[in-house]
Design a protein around this motif. Structure first.
Motif, PDB file in Angstrom:
ATOM      1  N   THR B 440       1.045  -0.999   0.308  1.00 60.17           N
ATOM      2  CA  THR B 440      -0.141   0.183  -0.103  1.00 60.17           C
ATOM      3  C   THR B 440       0.712   1.174  -0.144  1.00 60.17           C
ATOM      4  N   VAL B 441       1.952   1.570   0.177  1.00 59.92           N
ATOM      5  CA  VAL B 441       3.081   2.123   0.953  1.00 59.92           C
ATOM      6  C   VAL B 441       3.829   2.500  -0.575  1.00 59.92           C
ATOM      7  N   ALA B 442       3.765   1.599  -1.025  1.00 55.48           N
ATOM      8  CA  ALA B 442       4.588   1.027  -2.856  1.00 55.48           C
ATOM      9  C   ALA B 442       3.596   1.999  -3.355  1.00 55.48           C
ATOM     10  N   ASN B 443       1.774   1.356  -3.461  1.00 59.86           N
ATOM     11  CA  ASN B 443       0.884   2.875  -4.377  1.00 59.86           C
ATOM     12  C   ASN B 443       0.599   4.396  -3.372  1.00 59.86           C
ATOM     13  N   SER B 444       1.708   4.285  -3.189  1.00 62.58           N
ATOM     14  CA  SER B 444       1.010   5.766  -2.545  1.00 62.58           C
ATOM     15  C   SER B 444       2.413   7.156  -2.592  1.00 62.58           C
ATOM     16  N   ASP B 445       1.994   8.642  -2.140  1.00 65.46           N
ATOM     17  CA  ASP B 445       3.055   9.311  -2.516  1.00 65.46           C
ATOM     18  C   ASP B 445       3.600   9.613  -1.727  1.00 65.46           C
ATOM     19  N   ILE B 446       2.496  10.008   0.140  1.00 63.79           N
ATOM     20  CA  ILE B 446       3.503  10.335   1.306  1.00 63.79           C
ATOM     21  C   ILE B 446       3.562   9.399   1.854  1.00 63.79           C
ATOM     22  N   VAL B 447       4.476   8.826   2.499  1.00 64.43           N
ATOM     23  CA  VAL B 447       4.345   8.035   3.802  1.00 64.43           C
ATOM     24  C   VAL B 447       4.632   8.881   4.934  1.00 64.43           C
ATOM     25  N   LEU B 448       3.995   9.098   6.118  1.00 58.41           N
ATOM     26  CA  LEU B 448       4.138   9.042   7.990  1.00 58.41           C
ATOM     27  C   LEU B 448       4.428   7.622   8.402  1.00 58.41           C
ATOM     28  N   PRO B 449       5.872   7.770   8.908  1.00 55.57           N
ATOM     29  CA  PRO B 449       6.033   7.539  10.247  1.00 55.57           C
ATOM     30  C   PRO B 449       5.713   7.089  11.118  1.00 55.57           C
ATOM     31  N   VAL B 450       5.195   5.849  12.187  1.00 60.31           N
ATOM     32  CA  VAL B 450       3.878   5.218  13.039  1.00 60.31           C
ATOM     33  C   VAL B 450       4.397   5.458  14.005  1.00 60.31           C
ATOM     34  N   THR B 451       4.089   5.442  15.319  1.00 53.43           N
ATOM     35  CA  THR B 451       4.554   4.371  16.189  1.00 53.43           C
ATOM     36  C   THR B 451       3.980   3.353  17.069  1.00 53.43           C
ATOM     37  N   THR B 452       5.217   2.678  17.262  1.00 47.88           N
ATOM     38  CA  THR B 452       4.224   0.993  17.705  1.00 47.88           C
ATOM     39  C   THR B 452       4.155   1.066  18.827  1.00 47.88           C
ATOM     40  N   LEU B 453       3.087   0.041  19.801  1.00 50.09           N
ATOM     41  CA  LEU B 453       2.435   0.432  20.503  1.00 50.09           C
ATOM     42  C   LEU B 453       3.394   0.223  22.166  1.00 50.09           C
ATOM     43  N   PHE B 454       5.211   0.601  21.749  1.00 49.75           N
ATOM     44  CA  PHE B 454       5.559   0.814  23.294  1.00 49.75           C
ATOM     45  C   PHE B 454       6.086   2.642  23.016  1.00 49.75           C
ATOM     46  N   GLU B 455       5.668   3.261  21.914  1.00 53.49           N
ATOM     47  CA  GLU B 455       5.639   4.322  22.041  1.00 53.49           C
ATOM     48  C   GLU B 455       4.682   5.600  22.271  1.00 53.49           C
ATOM     49  N   GLU B 456       3.387   4.737  22.064  1.00 54.62           N
ATOM     50  CA  GLU B 456       2.214   6.265  22.824  1.00 54.62           C
ATOM     51  C   GLU B 456       1.331   5.343  24.541  1.00 54.62           C
ATOM     52  N   TRP B 457       0.683   5.517  24.655  1.00 57.79           N
ATOM     53  CA  TRP B 457       0.263   5.681  25.908  1.00 57.79           C
ATOM     54  C   TRP B 457      -1.301   5.335  24.646  1.00 57.79           C
ATOM     55  N   THR B 458      -1.795   4.579  25.364  1.00 60.76           N
ATOM     56  CA  THR B 458      -3.167   4.235  25.296  1.00 60.76           C
ATOM     57  C   THR B 458      -4.236   2.979  26.074  1.00 60.76           C
ATOM     58  N   VAL B 459      -5.662   3.074  26.166  1.00 59.74           N
ATOM     59  CA  VAL B 459      -5.753   1.653  26.382  1.00 59.74           C
ATOM     60  C   VAL B 459      -6.487   1.073  25.751  1.00 59.74           C
ATOM     61  N   ASN B 460      -6.652  -0.592  25.772  1.00 53.96           N
ATOM     62  CA  ASN B 460      -7.301  -1.532  25.256  1.00 53.96           C
ATOM     63  C   ASN B 460      -7.689  -2.657  25.728  1.00 53.96           C
ATOM     64  N   ALA B 461      -8.708  -2.802  24.613  1.00 53.01           N
ATOM     65  CA  ALA B 461     -10.247  -3.707  25.404  1.00 53.01           C
ATOM     66  C   ALA B 461      -9.572  -4.933  24.357  1.00 53.01           C
ATOM     67  N   SER B 462     -10.414  -6.329  24.643  1.00 52.83           N
ATOM     68  CA  SER B 462     -10.707  -7.164  23.564  1.00 52.83           C
ATOM     69  C   SER B 462     -12.469  -7.628  23.747  1.00 52.83           C
ATOM     70  N   TYR B 463     -12.434  -8.004  22.031  1.00 52.50           N
ATOM     71  CA  TYR B 463     -13.820  -8.171  21.658  1.00 52.50           C
ATOM     72  C   TYR B 463     -14.264  -9.582  22.164  1.00 52.50           C
ATOM     73  N   TRP B 464     -13.515 -10.535  23.032  1.00 53.47           N
ATOM     74  CA  TRP B 464     -13.441 -11.956  22.965  1.00 53.47           C
ATOM     75  C   TRP B 464     -13.161 -12.011  24.551  1.00 53.47           C
ATOM     76  N   HIS B 465     -11.916 -12.223  25.158  1.00 48.32           N
ATOM     77  CA  HIS B 465     -11.970 -12.143  27.135  1.00 48.32           C
ATOM     78  C   HIS B 465     -12.920 -10.502  27.203  1.00 48.32           C
ATOM     79  N   TYR B 466     -12.266 -10.722  28.238  1.00 47.72           N
ATOM     80  CA  TYR B 466     -13.058  -9.504  29.642  1.00 47.72           C
ATOM     81  C   TYR B 466     -12.200  -8.686  30.184  1.00 47.72           C
ATOM     82  N   TRP B 467     -10.605  -8.868  30.109  1.00 45.93           N
ATOM     83  CA  TRP B 467      -9.745  -8.047  30.797  1.00 45.93           C
ATOM     84  C   TRP B 467      -9.527  -6.785  30.215  1.00 45.93           C
ATOM     85  N   LEU B 468      -9.461  -5.657  30.790  1.00 46.27           N
ATOM     86  CA  LEU B 468      -8.914  -4.970  30.591  1.00 46.27           C
ATOM     87  C   LEU B 468      -7.130  -4.255  30.492  1.00 46.27           C
TER      88      LEU B 468
END
Ligand SMILES: Nc1nc2c(c(=O)[nH]1)N[C@H]1C(S)=C(S)[C@@H](COP(=O)(O)OP(=O)(O)OC[C@H]3O[C@@H](n4cnc5c(=O)[nH]c(N)nc54)[C@H](O)[C@@H]3O)O[C@H]1N2
Ligand SMILES: Nc1nc2c(c(=O)[nH]1)N[C@H]1C(S)=C(S)[C@@H](COP(=O)(O)OP(=O)(O)OC[C@H]3O[C@@H](n4cnc5c(=O)[nH]c(N)nc54)[C@H](O)[C@@H]3O)O[C@H]1N2
Ligand code: SF4
Ligand code: SF4
Ligand code: SF4
Ligand code: SF4
Ligand code: SF4
Ligand SMILES: [Mo]
Lengths: 263, 710, 186
Positions: B440-468
């Motif tokens: 997809t990047v090869a078919n783009s004009d501009i690419v912006l580098p995005v962080t991995t999970l270790f480099e940002e804050w967020t919160v995650n829930a599951s669509y299967w189990h009940y942990w947060l």
């Protein structure tokens, strides 16, 4: 196919040539004569050994620590091999340096004894259970055959006219033994366990293997026809042994190559 | 010296991939560099361990193949990438947006496609960014699970599954078209425990999967014949008088009509003929299943990716319901849930700039859009994400001129790749927000580098189990990477610089603050925490009244009951009853399946050098008898081809697949490879999905192809 | 019997997921091409379905270790307290002898360090009372840490098909054999 371990090919074949020369020298001095040419022959022996030992260093990740390899004589055949090779080298060096002892049969016999130690320990080193096809006396037998073959071949350069036929006889005998060993071994492996069978197939499909056999066959034909060893023949045989040894390392299948498969 | 935890800084992370397991991670950092990670021991579900993909995260931020800077490509697919500054990149993008607005009088020419690259809650800031620019064109729907979601909504009134941890209580487990041994490895321990306690495990799949190898019985029916199988079992249960009368009379609507349908239209022999599973087997299993208490069925997402997928799921739901296994601990028709996703969606909900012009026709919403009724009058224009190529080609007035791609890899995951390339070529500007140089990047004009999970804050829930789980920033972003939210802020800064007021998103965003903003009292109560920062001590599990979904028998349907007869379903153009629906007609010699690989999540992970250590190349799997007929030998290079396109790979012969089936796992092997199963998958729709996910699903597994030696 | 730590590989539970292998890599960051723990699929002669049953293997911490015996520089030790065979990389001169000699292919050549290396049972974790990284990672508990001196002998085998039988080495790893389900095919 594993790595053909070029440094090990050099070391084993050259050291075996040196040991074979020493053995043949011992045989000839004991059968009378031969005192004079001693120094040159010892020089060749020492030279081969130095070349082999230097070559062997290249297979170490850390060559400068090579002397440490002497520290496990208790169980490691490689330590013992290094020890024997060192002592053998010492004898050869002594013979080169001290011209007055070079011709002594005793020195040749001492060298031979140490040399056989090298061959036996190398035979053990390269016969681990991880290489089922070689986990037996074959490596030692291959190595001894190479030693005798190369020893008699190059020994013919130094042999007095009278002892030349002896060299030719031994040479021819070694070629025959070599041919039989190398022809029979892979065929026997084919009916062995899975990894042995794989090794047999790998050898029979290997250019190294057939080139080596080809050289042995030529050597046999020439020795048979001329009833002699032309001066070029030992060089060809040396190349043949080097090639064969490359196959020995490259084409022998390790048990780990078949994990999860039948054994 | 022994291991000493004090030598490390330990952070909490969570795997944000589109995966059942949503694992809680502990990250060990030294000198600002990740040393290793492990599963959080606090979660009984993660239980201290991740999966093969999860453990490769230690490599991912440091991969030499990562996109490091904003870059501009001089000509799509030329590979001539130039590093530019963030400022220049934003300048080009903002400039284009202004131009579109000027030209079209609206921003509907700006399209945005996003799916499951990162399910962290704050990543809904991508949608937020679009809203803050104005009304745009959104690709809605999901290629994943929509047919089944609709089916469960018709039957039960929502998609809501039991806690997977209660599977240990089941006395009979059917895994129906799911492959948890690869796709939900942490669920396997519960299945194995149920088995150890004496439950029977039946796996139903056209492929002898790794999951099937762990069961007691494996059924290999014809692909897409699941509806017939379920109905055949239902008929036998009816005949044997094994129906749970109390349930169907008190808690269900329309059972008698369903029973009548079964008596008139379904026999076990017919089901056997449709599916290829012997009648005797169907009878035996039907009886065992009906008599086991509790019994459960895990309905896989794989099995509903068919033109009759929604109908099949409804039949299976019915089987579970008529045996009284709905609302029961250890029972249930397990599909998925969004019970623990009640966040504020602060990142998602952004106001359009004053005076924005939008779309006035009908617009759809995605399955994760939990913001019911919170948006204003004008709307975004929505197009079907499952027909990305066609939508780009067809949409007019204004045409989609510019595309923002984030958390999505259309060239790897969307359908009919040859057509997609043509469609992209009509776009004036493509911006990809990515971590790796994908197709997809090869078919783009501009690419912006995005962080991995270790480099940002967020919160995650599951669509299967009940942990947060909380996801802390464990390391500073590498190179010039920014999180999706920070990218939004950067664009907002530029937009407001060029035209004040043209973007309502804040121009400075702290991902930690924005994570905090996602929490509310409902979440705190559900999880029994006082503050979101409590999650730093480890993941927490929802305080459930019961491990069973629908335990109170109050269903979300119009009738408040389980609906064997769903009038709503009929209103949406389907049958009211869970009737049999025939599958798609074959269009080529072999059935082609392209399911999920164990070494990746879709286009992620397989490309990493660490992963290639264990998975070096793609294969086509084929039955030896079929191969013999084509003169194909094991490990030969083959060419698989159909009306869409072709794909080459080496072949492995195995009777894990049937004689009429070819199997290729989807994956992207990284730079220098062209392997892509989407060259063989068209964009045919599944029957359901439009109701709850905004667009019908895709018949990913209703594909056909031929094969020859290459 | 003296304490002997060992891996118990339960192929009945193992799903061949490679988690254990990657967990090891995650912990030690081996160089490219260097694999301490590998997951080997059983061939179809042994388990009738291709790539559906596995042996997860690393070093077997043998009673009479070939690696230790053949190493010319004493780079290996077998720990008195738990039988773990530790490779001391700083001593290794990279002769390759252990690599050639171990029938299980456990020691590998590190082309950057130019020395051998292998699984040393995460002894630094064991010493801290933790499980080895691979054992902790296994999602099905198919890979376990056991002490042979204390293990209840039930259905474990020492030499399953697919694993070289090297009685002289007496490898410590124990196995539980995989099962096949009843197959109903059309
Ligand atoms: N043939 C075939 N096609 C299929 C399927 C199939 O079974 N067969 N399965 C379908 C299913 S179920 C699904 S869910 C879809 C999945 O389709 P996608 O959601 O597109 O799947 P991914 O490849 O997981 O992720 C897309 C991209 O997100 C990027 N990404 C990761 N993290 C971030 C981030 O934080 N920010 C941004 N901006 N990008 C990020 C990744 O690098 C990756 O390139 O594919 C569908 N397509
Ligand atoms: N390792 C790994 N894990 C993942 C993912 C991944 O890509 N890799 N993706 C994640 C995502 S986004 C999703 S949606 C889930 C998917 O999780 P699953 O649904 O478990 O996996 P799939 O591979 O999509 O499909 C499951 C099975 O459906 C079968 N199937 C196909 N057609 C039919 C049919 O007609 N009838 C029946 N009975 N079975 C059929 C396929 O053979 C396949 O074995 O997994 C998630 N987890
Ligand atoms: S991919 Fe799934 S199983 Fe693996 S770490 Fe992520 S959430 Fe866990
Ligand atoms: S992690 Fe466990 S289940 Fe997975 S391959 Fe390793 S031993 Fe098998
Ligand atoms: S498995 Fe190999 S490396 Fe490990 S102890 Fe045994 S011989 Fe040594
Ligand atoms: S490679 Fe190293 S550890 Fe192995 S035998 Fe040689 S010196 Fe010993
Ligand atoms: S015990 Fe430690 S070193 Fe050995 S394989 Fe497992 S993780 Fe790797
Ligand atoms: Mo999905």
């Amino acid at each position: 196919m594993q790595s053909m371990e070029f440094p090990l090919v050099l070391f084993t074949v050259l050291s075996q040539a040196a040991i074979g020369l020493t053995l043949m020298r011992a045989v000839r001095t004991t059968s009378g004569g031969e005192e004079a040419a001693g120094r040159t022959e010892w020089l060749l022996i020492a030279g081969l050994m130095v070349a082999g030992l230097l070559g062997s260093l290249f297979h170490l990740g850390h060559p400068l620590s090579a002397p440490m390899a002497l520290t496990h004589l208790g169980t490691a055949w490689l330590s013992r091999e290094v020890l024997f090779a060192g002592l053998f080298m010492g004898v050869a060096a002594l013979a080169v340096v001290a011209g007055n002892v070079a011709g002594k049969p005793a020195l040749a016999w001492l060298g031979t004894a140490l040399g056989l130690g090298v061959i036996l320990s190398a035979g053990m080193t390269y016969a681990p259970p991880a290489l089922p096809a070689l986990n037996n006396a074959l490596p030692a037998a291959f190595f001894l055959t190479s030693a005798v073959l190369l020893g008699a071949g190059f020994g013919s350069w130094f042999a007095d006219e009278g002892l030349r036929p002896l060299m030719v006889r031994i040479f021819t005998g070694a070629v025959v033994v070599g041919l039989v060993l190398y022809l029979v071994a892979p065929c026997v492996w084919l009916s062995g366990g899975e990894v042995m069978r794989m090794t047999g197939q790998a050898w029979l499909a290997s250019g190294f293997y057939w080139a080596h056999l080809g050289v042995l066959a030529v050597a046999l034909a020439v020795a048979w026809k001329t009833r002699d060893i032309p001066a070029w023949l030992p060089v060809l045989v040396l190349i043949g042994e080097l090639v064969g040894r490359a196959g020995f390392f490259a084409d022998t299948v390790h048990t780990a190559a078949n994990m999860g498969g039948l054994y | 010296a022994g291991f000493d935890q004090n030598e490390f800084q330990v952070f909490r992370n969570a795997c944000p991939r589109n995966c059942y397991d949503t694992c809680s991670i502990k990250t060990y950092v030294k000198d600002g560099v990740i040393q290793f990670i492990e599963g959080a021991p606090e979660s009984t579900y993660t239980d201290g361990g991740l999966c093969v993909k999860g453990y490769s995260y230690t490599r991912r931020p440091y991969s030499p193949d990562r996109i490091k800077y904003p870059m501009v490509q001089d000509g799509r697919r030329t590979g001539k990438w130039r590093r530019v500054s963030w400022d220049e990149a934003m300048d080009r993008i903002a400039g284009k947006i202004m131009e579109l607005k000027e030209r079209d009088g609206s921003l509907l020419g700006l399209g945005m496609t996003k799916y499951s690259g990162n399910f962290g809650i704050t990543n809904y800031g991508v949608e937020g960014l679009m809203s803050s620019l104005g009304y745009t064109t959104r690709f809605v729907g999901t290629p994943c699970w929509p047919a089944g979601i609709d089916a469960q909504n018709y039957d039960l009134g929502n998609m809501w599954c039991n806690d997977p941890e209660d599977m240990v209580k089941a006395r009979y487990v059917i895994i129906w078209g799911a492959n948890p041994a690869w796709c939900s490895v942490h669920s396997m321990k519960y299945i194995m425990e149920a088995k150890r306690r004496g439950a029977k495990i039946l796996v139903i799949d056209p492929v002898f999967t790794q999951t099937a190898a762990k069961g007691d019985v494996f059924w290999q029916p014809k692909t897409a014949s699941d509806g017939a199988l379920a109905l055949g079992m239902a008929r036998h249960i009816l005949d044997k008088g094994l129906v749970d009368r109390a349930f169907v009379e008190n808690n269900a609507q329309g059972f008698e009509e369903f029973a009548a349908y079964l008596r008139e239209n379904v026999t076990v022999e017919w089901a056997a003929e449709q599916s290829g599973i012997p009648a005797e087997e169907i009878r035996e299993v039907a009886e065992e299943f009906a008599q086991a208490d509790p019994a459960t069925i895990w309905i896989g997402y794989g099995m509903q990716r068919h033109t009759n997928g929604g109908a099949s799921v409804r039949s299976i739901d019915a089987l579970v319901a008529m045996t009284g296994n709905v609302g029961k601990e250890g029972g249930g028709a397990r599909y998925g849930h969004l019970q623990t996703w009640g966040f504020n969606y602060n990142a998602f909900i952004q106001k359009q700039p004053e005076g924005s012009v939008g779309f006035t026709g009908p617009a759809a919403k995605g399955e994760f859009d939990l913001t019911e009724g919170r948006q204003a009058s004008y709307s975004d224009r929505t197009v079907n994400i499952n027909k990305t190529a066609q939508a780009i080609l067809d949409t007019k007035d204004p045409a989609i001129r510019m595309l923002w791609v984030s958390c999505k890899n259309p060239f790897a995951q969307d359908f009919d790749r040859p057509k997609l390339e043509k469609a992209f070529d009509t776009l004036e500007m493509v911006v990809s927000v990515e971590q790796f140089f994908t197709e997809t990047v090869a078919n783009s004009d501009i690419v912006l580098p995005v962080t991995t999970l270790f480099e940002e804050w967020t919160v995650n829930a599951s669509y299967w189990h009940y942990w947060l789980s909380i996801n802390e920033q464990a390391i500073k972003p590498l190179h010039e990477a920014k999180s999706n939210l920070e990218i939004g802020a950067a664009l907002s800064r530029k937009m407001n610089e060029l035209a004040p007021g043209s973007c309502t998103l804040p121009t400075e965003i702290d991902t930690r603050e924005w994570t905090a903003k996602e929490f509310n009292q409902g979440i705190y109560d559900l999880f029994g925490i006082n503050d979101w920062t409590d999650l730093k001590n480890g993941p927490v599990k929802a305080k459930l009244a019961s491990s069973a979904a629908w335990h109170d028998m109050k269903f979300g349907t119009p009738s408040g009951k389980y609906e064997f007869r769903s009038d709503l379903c009929a209103e949406h153009g389907h049958k009211a009853l869970p009737e049999f629906k025939k599958g798609r007609e074959s269009y080529d010699k072999f059935r082609l399946l392209t399911p999920h690989t164990k070494f990746g999540i879709h286009s992620q992970f397989v490309n990493l050098d660490w992963m290639k250590e264990y998975n070096k190349e793609p294969f086509v799997y084929m039955h030896p008898k079929a191969a013999a007929g084509k003169g194909i030998n094991d490990l030969d290079m083959v060419r698989v081809f159909n009306k869409v396109g072709e794909q080459k790979a080496r072949v492995k012969l195995t009777d894990n697949v049937t004689e009429d089936c070819l199997l290729i796992y989807e994956a992207w092997f990284g730079k220098g490879t062209t392997f892509n199963v989407q060259n063989l998958v068209d964009d045919e729709s599944a029957d359901m999905g439009a109701y709850k996910a905004g667009a019908p699903g895709v018949a990913i597994h209703d594909q056909f192809a031929d094969i020859e030696r290459a | 019997m003296k304490k002997q730590y060992a891996f118990l590989v339960d192929s009945e539970r193992c799903i061949g997921c490679f988690t254990c292998a990657m967990a090891c890599r995650n912990y030690y960051h081996q160089e490219e091409g260097v694999v301490w723990r590998q997951v080997y699929p059983l061939s179809e002669e042994i388990y009738p379905h291709r790539e559906r049953a596995f042996l997860s293997l690393a070093c077997n911490h043998c009673e009479d270790p070939a690696c230790l015996n053949v190493c010319p520089v004493n780079a290996y030790t077998k720990r008195e307290e738990d039988g773990v065979v530790v490779h001391h990389q700083e001593k290794c001169i990279g002769c390759g002898n252990c690599i050639r000699s171990c029938p299980y292919g456990a020691p590998k050549y590190n082309p950057v360090e130019k020395r051998a290396e292998k699984c040393s049972f995460c002894h630094e974790r064991l010493d801290a009372g933790l499980k080895p990284a691979c054992v902790q990672s296994c999602p099905t508990k198919a890979l376990q840490l056991v002490d042979l001196a204390e293990m209840q002998q039930t259905n474990q085998v020492q030499y399953p098909a697919g694993y070289p039988k090297m009685e002289k080495l007496n490898p410590s790893t124990r196995f539980i054999l995989p099962k096949t389900p009843k197959m109903v095919r059309r």
